[in-house]
Design an enzyme around this catalytic site. Structure first.
Site, PDB file in Angstrom:
ATOM      1  N   PRO A  51      24.398  10.406   1.562  1.00  0.00           N
ATOM      2  CA  PRO A  51      24.485  11.713   1.339  1.00  0.00           C
ATOM      3  C   PRO A  51      26.041  12.048   1.642  1.00  0.00           C
ATOM      4  CG  PRO A  51      22.358  11.472   2.635  1.00  0.00           C
ATOM      5  CD  PRO A  51      23.212  10.139   2.419  1.00  0.00           C
ATOM      6  N   GLU A  52      26.842  12.541   0.650  1.00  0.00           N
ATOM      7  CA  GLU A  52      28.249  12.940   0.818  1.00  0.00           C
ATOM      8  C   GLU A  52      28.262  14.408   0.792  1.00  0.00           C
ATOM      9  OE1 GLU A  52      30.350  10.402  -1.929  1.00  0.00           O
ATOM     10  OE2 GLU A  52      29.427   8.729  -1.137  1.00  0.00           O
TER      11      GLU A  52
ATOM     12  N   LYS B  96      30.490  16.350   6.480  1.00  0.00           N
ATOM     13  CA  LYS B  96      28.857  15.900   6.265  1.00  0.00           C
ATOM     14  C   LYS B  96      28.123  16.352   7.131  1.00  0.00           C
ATOM     15  CE  LYS B  96      30.889  11.818   3.686  1.00  0.00           C
ATOM     16  NZ  LYS B  96      30.867  10.307   3.534  1.00  0.00           N
TER      17      LYS B  96
ATOM     18  N   HIS C  60       8.772   8.600   7.662  1.00  0.00           N
ATOM     19  CA  HIS C  60      10.254   8.565   8.302  1.00  0.00           C
ATOM     20  C   HIS C  60      10.489  10.010   8.800  1.00  0.00           C
ATOM     21  CE1 HIS C  60      10.573   4.286   7.377  1.00  0.00           C
ATOM     22  NE2 HIS C  60      10.072   4.622   6.078  1.00  0.00           N
TER      23      HIS C  60
ATOM     24  N   ARG D 118      16.508   5.200   7.299  1.00  0.00           N
ATOM     25  CA  ARG D 118      17.303   3.939   7.965  1.00  0.00           C
ATOM     26  C   ARG D 118      17.692   4.267   9.178  1.00  0.00           C
ATOM     27  NH1 ARG D 118      21.553   1.691   3.379  1.00  0.00           N
ATOM     28  NH2 ARG D 118      21.964   0.366   4.903  1.00  0.00           N
TER      29      ARG D 118
ATOM     30  N   LYS E 178      52.286   5.002   3.897  1.00  0.00           N
ATOM     31  CA  LYS E 178      50.884   4.711   3.906  1.00  0.00           C
ATOM     32  C   LYS E 178      50.884   3.375   3.061  1.00  0.00           C
ATOM     33  CE  LYS E 178      49.065   7.831   6.447  1.00  0.00           C
ATOM     34  NZ  LYS E 178      48.665   7.686   7.673  1.00  0.00           N
TER      35      LYS E 178
ATOM     36  N   ARG F  96      32.995  -2.009   0.781  1.00  0.00           N
ATOM     37  CA  ARG F  96      32.515  -0.988  -0.199  1.00  0.00           C
ATOM     38  C   ARG F  96      32.852  -1.370  -1.536  1.00  0.00           C
ATOM     39  NH1 ARG F  96      35.452   2.686   3.241  1.00  0.00           N
ATOM     40  NH2 ARG F  96      34.240   3.699   4.651  1.00  0.00           N
TER      41      ARG F  96
END
Length: 269
Positions: free
Chosen positions: A2-3, A58, A91, A110, A150, A259
């Site tokens: 979930p973002e 989040k 869960h 999880r 950067k 990722r």
């Protein structure tokens, strides 16, 4: 995972269901998720009414007179409000029962989520967060100014929550595709003009995702149990070897900072 859009959708779904509801019982179906759940919530939140619910990055911030309940959905979490008599699912690890006969339940297969509490609403996890991407402070010059010198790649840069919050892997891939920027390009080598375009693309992608109810890849569902439908509009994420919408070449997959990254080598430079 979930973002920002999924957490925002969860917040909006909860507002009409839990605001002004009084807690009759707090149940910890397990003692810990990512961290230990404070056991004193059982007494602290008893007979407390929910005043507001907000989102920061989040995190869901549920405000009571006694303090703020801080919830993070982790890698696989979702929240539903159901009749109190509804059988508990495997869960569902944390539960707030209300006097009106409903129950708010956190489902986290999880167990990377978190349930925390702060008397004054502050917390070390919130202190170092960057700006909100859908607010005015995230303007055309912000990313450019932050990116000078950067050396990290642009994708990792916009996913850095100390710079800007909530731009997770899915939405970073989609935003960079919309802005035609190669995810491997160094953040310090992106021009001011391209950052202006990227800023608007991030805002547009996140807004579209919220309108679509978020993205459901595996575990996420909205408060009413429905999946997020933004999955159906993904242009690159999870689309390895599929055809690019624009140039008809193949979408490729690479790994950055452990990722998966999906992009079009021809369109994104």
């Amino acid at each position: 995972m979930p973002e920002l859009p999924e957490v925002e959708i969860t917040k909006r779904g909860l507002v009409p269901l839990i605001i002004n509801q009084e807690v009759s019982r707090v149940i910890l179906h397990r003692e810990n998720l990512r961290w230990a759940i404070p056991k004193n919530l059982i007494t602290i939140l008893a007979n407390q009414k929910i005043k507001t619910i907000k989102r920061r990055a989040k995190y869901l911030l549920i405000k009571f007179e006694a303090g703020t309940l801080i919830i993070h959905l982790g890698m696989s979490g979702s929240i539903k409000v159901v009749d109190i008599k509804t059988p508990l699912l495997k869960h569902e690890h944390f539960e707030l029962q209300f006097n009106n006969g409903t129950s708010m339940r956190l489902n986290d297969p999880r167990r990377f989520g978190a349930v925390l509490f702060s008397k004054d609403g502050s917390h070390k996890l919130l202190d170092s967060l960057g700006v909100e991407p859908l607010e005015a402070v995230f303007n055309n010059g912000y990313l450019y100014q932050k990116s000078r010198n950067k050396r990290k790649n642009i994708k990792d840069f916009i996913m850095d929550s100390k710079i800007v919050v909530g731009v997770g892997n899915i939405y970073a891939c989609e935003s960079l595709f919309m802005a035609s920027i190669n995810p491997q390009r160094k953040a310090g080598n992106v021009s001011k003009t391209r950052y202006k375009i990227l800023t608007q693309c991030i805002k547009d992608i996140l807004t579209q995702a919220i309108k679509a109810g978020g993205t459901t890849l595996q575990d996420f569902s909205q408060v009413d149990g429905n999946p997020g439908y933004f999955t159906q509009t993904l242009s690159v994420y999870g689309c390895e070897n599929k055809t690019c919408h624009f140039c008809k070449s193949k979408i490729i997959k690479i790994v950055q900072n452990q990722r998966s990254t999906f992009y079009c080598r021809k369109c994104q430079t």
